[in-house]
Design an enzyme around this catalytic site. Structure first.
Site, mmCIF file in Angstrom:
data_model
loop_
_atom_site.group_PDB
_atom_site.id
_atom_site.type_symbol
_atom_site.label_atom_id
_atom_site.label_comp_id
_atom_site.label_asym_id
_atom_site.label_seq_id
_atom_site.Cartn_x
_atom_site.Cartn_y
_atom_site.Cartn_z
ATOM 1 N N CYS A 179 12.473 -15.521 23.880
ATOM 2 C CA CYS A 179 13.071 -16.823 23.559
ATOM 3 C C CYS A 179 14.507 -16.975 24.059
ATOM 4 O O CYS A 179 14.856 -18.000 24.658
ATOM 5 C CB CYS A 179 12.960 -17.130 22.071
ATOM 6 N N HIS A 187 14.628 -16.750 15.888
ATOM 7 C CA HIS A 187 13.896 -17.370 16.989
ATOM 8 C C HIS A 187 14.632 -18.633 17.425
ATOM 9 O O HIS A 187 15.307 -19.271 16.615
ATOM 10 C CB HIS A 187 12.468 -17.710 16.557
ATOM 11 N N HIS A 245 9.662 -23.133 23.761
ATOM 12 C CA HIS A 245 10.098 -21.793 23.340
ATOM 13 C C HIS A 245 9.113 -20.746 23.835
ATOM 14 O O HIS A 245 8.018 -21.069 24.289
ATOM 15 C CB HIS A 245 10.247 -21.733 21.809
#
Length: 160
Positions: free
Chosen positions: A70, A120, A132
């Site tokens: 990510c 994240h 993502h």
């Protein structure tokens, strides 16, 4: 006979000063504020991120050829779309740019998920969606912030 001692001390001081004046490494991206992005740059970031949907996930990855995690995805997109160096970890991304209310989110903003320390992150691309690199074995994808899983996660929005 001892007249050379002051000269030797002066020479030693000069040599030490030269050693300390060696060039320094540039500061890390997290140590200085990012340049604000124009609306055009923010849209470019979103479009570039959308173009990477389908790229394989790879832990530590930061290129389309090698895959992305990510933060690697975010760094790659911002570097190539806006010329902006980004921190390499989600924890550092959480302190980068400026916070924005979720109600004021716009294309190109970062979305970071997790409670006290985010774990994240993705790039908001508009219409309630973000790009993502979610997990091992997966690929870069487009998801909705109001989806079943993501709507239950604490979210922060940051803007450059």
């Amino acid at each position: 006979m001892l007249f050379w001692i002051p000269r030797l001390l002066a020479l030693a001081a000069c040599l030490l000063a030269l050693g300390c004046a060696s060039p320094r490494l540039p500061p890390s991206p997290a140590s200085h504020p990012p340049s604000p992005l124009s609306a055009e740059q923010s849209n470019g970031v979103a479009i570039h991120a959308l173009g990477l949907v389908g790229t394989p996930y790879r832990y530590g990855g930061n290129t389309p050829e090698g895959g992305f995690d990510c933060s690697g995805l975010i760094g790659y997109v911002y570097r190539h779309s806006a010329g902006q160096a980004m921190p390499r970890t989600v924890a550092r991304l959480a302190g980068f740019g400026r916070p924005v209310a979720a109600s004021d989110i716009r294309s190109g903003d970062l979305v970071l998920f997790g409670a006290a320390t985010p774990s994240h992150a993705g790039i908001y691309v508009g219409d309630g969606q973000f790009v993502h690199a979610p997990s091992t074995g997966g690929e870069v994808r487009l998801d909705r912030l109001d989806g079943v899983y993501w709507s239950r996660q604490p979210v922060q929005v940051r803007r450059l």
